[in-house]
Design a protein around this motif. Structure first.
Motif, PDB file in Angstrom:
ATOM      1  N   ALA A  94       0.832  -1.208   0.000  1.00 37.96           N
ATOM      2  CA  ALA A  94       0.000   0.000   0.000  1.00 37.96           C
ATOM      3  C   ALA A  94       0.863   1.254   0.000  1.00 37.96           C
ATOM      4  CB  ALA A  94      -0.935  -0.004   1.208  1.00 37.96           C
ATOM      5  N   ILE A  95       1.944   1.241   0.759  1.00 39.60           N
ATOM      6  CA  ILE A  95       2.857   2.396   0.799  1.00 39.60           C
ATOM      7  C   ILE A  95       3.514   2.584  -0.568  1.00 39.60           C
ATOM      8  CG2 ILE A  95       5.012   3.264   1.789  1.00 39.60           C
ATOM      9  CD1 ILE A  95       4.122   1.934   4.437  1.00 39.60           C
ATOM     10  N   ALA A  96       3.943   1.496  -1.178  1.00 44.13           N
ATOM     11  CA  ALA A  96       4.569   1.576  -2.505  1.00 44.13           C
ATOM     12  C   ALA A  96       3.572   2.094  -3.542  1.00 44.13           C
ATOM     13  CB  ALA A  96       5.110   0.211  -2.912  1.00 44.13           C
ATOM     14  N   ALA A  97       2.325   1.619  -3.471  1.00 40.96           N
ATOM     15  CA  ALA A  97       1.299   2.084  -4.412  1.00 40.96           C
ATOM     16  C   ALA A  97       1.011   3.576  -4.217  1.00 40.96           C
ATOM     17  CB  ALA A  97       0.021   1.271  -4.241  1.00 40.96           C
ATOM     18  N   THR A  98       0.958   4.010  -2.967  1.00 38.53           N
ATOM     19  CA  THR A  98       0.722   5.420  -2.675  1.00 38.53           C
ATOM     20  C   THR A  98       1.869   6.281  -3.185  1.00 38.53           C
ATOM     21  OG1 THR A  98      -0.534   4.816  -0.707  1.00 38.53           O
ATOM     22  CG2 THR A  98       0.258   7.075  -0.822  1.00 38.53           C
ATOM     23  N   THR A  99       3.089   5.819  -2.986  1.00 38.25           N
ATOM     24  CA  THR A  99       4.264   6.543  -3.472  1.00 38.25           C
ATOM     25  C   THR A  99       4.242   6.640  -4.993  1.00 38.25           C
ATOM     26  OG1 THR A  99       5.544   5.819  -1.561  1.00 38.25           O
ATOM     27  CG2 THR A  99       6.787   6.591  -3.468  1.00 38.25           C
ATOM     28  N   THR A 100       3.925   5.548  -5.653  1.00 37.13           N
ATOM     29  CA  THR A 100       3.849   5.543  -7.110  1.00 37.13           C
ATOM     30  C   THR A 100       2.759   6.496  -7.597  1.00 37.13           C
ATOM     31  OG1 THR A 100       4.622   3.262  -7.170  1.00 37.13           O
ATOM     32  CG2 THR A 100       3.507   4.078  -9.141  1.00 37.13           C
ATOM     33  N   LEU A 101       1.601   6.475  -6.960  1.00 33.32           N
ATOM     34  CA  LEU A 101       0.508   7.375  -7.326  1.00 33.32           C
ATOM     35  C   LEU A 101       0.930   8.828  -7.149  1.00 33.32           C
ATOM     36  CD1 LEU A 101      -2.443   7.939  -8.124  1.00 33.32           C
ATOM     37  CD2 LEU A 101      -3.016   7.742  -5.693  1.00 33.32           C
ATOM     38  N   TYR A 102       1.561   9.136  -6.028  1.00 30.59           N
ATOM     39  CA  TYR A 102       2.014  10.506  -5.760  1.00 30.59           C
ATOM     40  C   TYR A 102       2.996  10.958  -6.836  1.00 30.59           C
ATOM     41  CZ  TYR A 102       4.512  14.388  -3.666  1.00 30.59           C
ATOM     42  OH  TYR A 102       5.100  15.596  -3.453  1.00 30.59           O
ATOM     43  N   GLU A 103       3.973  10.111  -7.157  1.00 26.49           N
ATOM     44  CA  GLU A 103       4.969  10.471  -8.170  1.00 26.49           C
ATOM     45  C   GLU A 103       4.327  10.648  -9.541  1.00 26.49           C
ATOM     46  OE1 GLU A 103       7.823   7.314  -7.786  1.00 26.49           O
ATOM     47  OE2 GLU A 103       8.724   8.186  -5.981  1.00 26.49           O
ATOM     48  N   THR A 104       3.363   9.808  -9.878  1.00 22.77           N
ATOM     49  CA  THR A 104       2.660   9.931 -11.159  1.00 22.77           C
ATOM     50  C   THR A 104       1.870  11.235 -11.220  1.00 22.77           C
ATOM     51  OG1 THR A 104       2.491   7.531 -11.330  1.00 22.77           O
ATOM     52  CG2 THR A 104       0.988   8.832 -12.695  1.00 22.77           C
ATOM     53  N   LEU A 105       1.154  11.535 -10.139  1.00 21.06           N
ATOM     54  CA  LEU A 105       0.386  12.779 -10.102  1.00 21.06           C
ATOM     55  C   LEU A 105       1.308  13.997 -10.171  1.00 21.06           C
ATOM     56  CD1 LEU A 105      -2.332  11.941  -7.428  1.00 21.06           C
ATOM     57  CD2 LEU A 105      -2.636  12.150  -9.907  1.00 21.06           C
ATOM     58  N   GLN A 106       2.439  13.913  -9.507  1.00 15.79           N
ATOM     59  CA  GLN A 106       3.386  15.031  -9.533  1.00 15.79           C
ATOM     60  C   GLN A 106       3.936  15.235 -10.944  1.00 15.79           C
ATOM     61  OE1 GLN A 106       6.877  14.504  -7.131  1.00 15.79           O
ATOM     62  NE2 GLN A 106       7.278  16.692  -7.050  1.00 15.79           N
ATOM     63  N   LYS A 107       4.323  14.160 -11.607  1.00 15.73           N
ATOM     64  CA  LYS A 107       4.836  14.270 -12.977  1.00 15.73           C
ATOM     65  C   LYS A 107       3.773  14.797 -13.925  1.00 15.73           C
ATOM     66  CE  LYS A 107       8.316  10.660 -12.512  1.00 15.73           C
ATOM     67  NZ  LYS A 107       8.708   9.293 -12.848  1.00 15.73           N
ATOM     68  N   THR A 108       2.548  14.327 -13.767  1.00 17.70           N
ATOM     69  CA  THR A 108       1.449  14.805 -14.602  1.00 17.70           C
ATOM     70  C   THR A 108       1.207  16.293 -14.374  1.00 17.70           C
ATOM     71  OG1 THR A 108       0.421  12.620 -14.522  1.00 17.70           O
ATOM     72  CG2 THR A 108      -0.978  14.446 -15.193  1.00 17.70           C
ATOM     73  N   GLY A 109       1.247  16.707 -13.127  1.00 17.06           N
ATOM     74  CA  GLY A 109       1.081  18.125 -12.810  1.00 17.06           C
ATOM     75  C   GLY A 109       2.180  18.973 -13.413  1.00 17.06           C
ATOM     76  N   GLN A 110       3.423  18.494 -13.340  1.00 22.24           N
ATOM     77  CA  GLN A 110       4.540  19.236 -13.923  1.00 22.24           C
ATOM     78  C   GLN A 110       4.402  19.318 -15.443  1.00 22.24           C
ATOM     79  OE1 GLN A 110       7.946  17.102 -12.438  1.00 22.24           O
ATOM     80  NE2 GLN A 110       8.016  18.285 -10.533  1.00 22.24           N
ATOM     81  N   GLN A 111       3.965  18.240 -16.071  1.00 27.66           N
ATOM     82  CA  GLN A 111       3.758  18.253 -17.514  1.00 27.66           C
ATOM     83  C   GLN A 111       2.657  19.243 -17.886  1.00 27.66           C
ATOM     84  OE1 GLN A 111       2.971  14.133 -18.360  1.00 27.66           O
ATOM     85  NE2 GLN A 111       5.141  13.601 -18.502  1.00 27.66           N
ATOM     86  N   VAL A 152       1.789  21.930 -16.183  1.00 28.38           N
ATOM     87  CA  VAL A 152       2.327  23.290 -15.997  1.00 28.38           C
ATOM     88  C   VAL A 152       3.223  23.671 -17.170  1.00 28.38           C
ATOM     89  CG1 VAL A 152       3.891  24.687 -14.572  1.00 28.38           C
ATOM     90  CG2 VAL A 152       2.102  23.332 -13.494  1.00 28.38           C
ATOM     91  N   HIS A 153       4.067  22.750 -17.610  1.00 29.70           N
ATOM     92  CA  HIS A 153       4.947  23.039 -18.745  1.00 29.70           C
ATOM     93  C   HIS A 153       4.132  23.265 -20.019  1.00 29.70           C
ATOM     94  CE1 HIS A 153       8.631  22.589 -16.581  1.00 29.70           C
ATOM     95  NE2 HIS A 153       8.398  21.333 -16.251  1.00 29.70           N
ATOM     96  N   ALA A 154       3.071  22.491 -20.213  1.00 29.27           N
ATOM     97  CA  ALA A 154       2.224  22.669 -21.390  1.00 29.27           C
ATOM     98  C   ALA A 154       1.539  24.038 -21.358  1.00 29.27           C
ATOM     99  CB  ALA A 154       1.182  21.558 -21.471  1.00 29.27           C
ATOM    100  N   VAL A 155       1.011  24.407 -20.204  1.00 31.10           N
ATOM    101  CA  VAL A 155       0.365  25.720 -20.073  1.00 31.10           C
ATOM    102  C   VAL A 155       1.383  26.830 -20.302  1.00 31.10           C
ATOM    103  CG1 VAL A 155      -0.720  27.287 -18.405  1.00 31.10           C
ATOM    104  CG2 VAL A 155      -1.510  24.937 -18.590  1.00 31.10           C
ATOM    105  N   ASN A 166       2.130  27.017 -24.020  1.00 32.93           N
ATOM    106  CA  ASN A 166       0.997  27.615 -24.722  1.00 32.93           C
ATOM    107  C   ASN A 166       0.905  29.109 -24.432  1.00 32.93           C
ATOM    108  OD1 ASN A 166       0.271  25.180 -25.848  1.00 32.93           O
ATOM    109  ND2 ASN A 166      -1.267  24.721 -24.313  1.00 32.93           N
ATOM    110  N   PHE A 167       1.129  29.493 -23.187  1.00 38.39           N
ATOM    111  CA  PHE A 167       1.080  30.907 -22.820  1.00 38.39           C
ATOM    112  C   PHE A 167       2.158  31.686 -23.561  1.00 38.39           C
ATOM    113  CE2 PHE A 167       2.002  34.588 -20.154  1.00 38.39           C
ATOM    114  CZ  PHE A 167       0.730  35.121 -20.004  1.00 38.39           C
ATOM    115  N   ASP A 168       3.363  31.131 -23.632  1.00 37.47           N
ATOM    116  CA  ASP A 168       4.443  31.792 -24.363  1.00 37.47           C
ATOM    117  C   ASP A 168       4.108  31.933 -25.841  1.00 37.47           C
ATOM    118  OD1 ASP A 168       5.924  32.055 -22.039  1.00 37.47           O
ATOM    119  OD2 ASP A 168       7.210  30.313 -22.441  1.00 37.47           O
TER     120      ASP A 168
END
Length: 189
Positions: free
Chosen positions: A137-154, A156-159, A162-164
């Protein structure tokens, strides 16, 4: 009355520190936005006064229209610059808050993993499955957190990209319009 263990006190202190760290970064971002807005208001007031003085000195309608066309380009450029600065402040603040949250999450995750390891050492025979489930469960939570963080960073970079692109296109259009406006005003004479 139950007293807190040293670990609980340390955890509470870490939570309070994390809260005030995030609140401080958000406050810094708001402070930068307020300073930017004050600067924009001051500049706008000064430019408005200058433009009104110029406009009151015109006697011919073509002069007035030419003068008005000259105001549009700089205003649009400054609006684009303002929007870009607001986006940069928001983006920087978001990155700093994300970094603080990530650091806090990593500390918390390390403490949880240490707790599970300690529990595994002292667990009775036959509890291996429960310990393995905790670790999973801890490993799954860590993986989910890292995936969400990477998706969020992507995102932000896309926005940001596009803004530029939109800013560059709008800036080019404003420059083209401001270059054509005096020519058009001179052609109507």
């Amino acid at each position: 009355m139950a007293l807190l263990s040293p670990e609980q006190v340390a955890a509470q202190k870490a939570n309070v520190d994390a809260f005030f760290g995030v609140a401080g970064k958000i406050f810094e971002g708001v402070e930068k936005l307020v300073a930017l807005n004050l600067q924009a208001v001051r500049a706008t007031l000064a430019e408005t006064q200058e433009n009104m003085a110029k406009a009151s000195g015109t006697t011919e309608p073509p002069q007035w229209f030419s003068l008005q066309a000259g105001f549009t380009g700089p205003f649009a450029e400054k609006s684009l610059s303002y929007g870009k600065q607001v986006f940069e402040i928001a983006s920087t603040t978001q990155a700093e808050v994300t970094q603080l949250a990530q650091t806090h999450y990593e500390r918390y995750n390390d403490r949880v993993q240490a707790l599970v390891e300690e529990a595994a050492k002292h667990a009775p025979t036959g509890s291996e499955a429960a310990i393995a489930a905790w670790k999973s469960a801890i490993a799954a939570t860590t993986t989910l957190y890292e995936t969400l963080q990477k998706t969020g960073q992507q995102a932000v970079h896309a926005v940001e990209s596009n803004f530029d692109a939109v800013t560059a296109t709008a800036s080019k259009a404003v420059r083209n319009n401001s270059e054509q406006a005096p020519v058009a005003a001179g052609a109507k004479r």
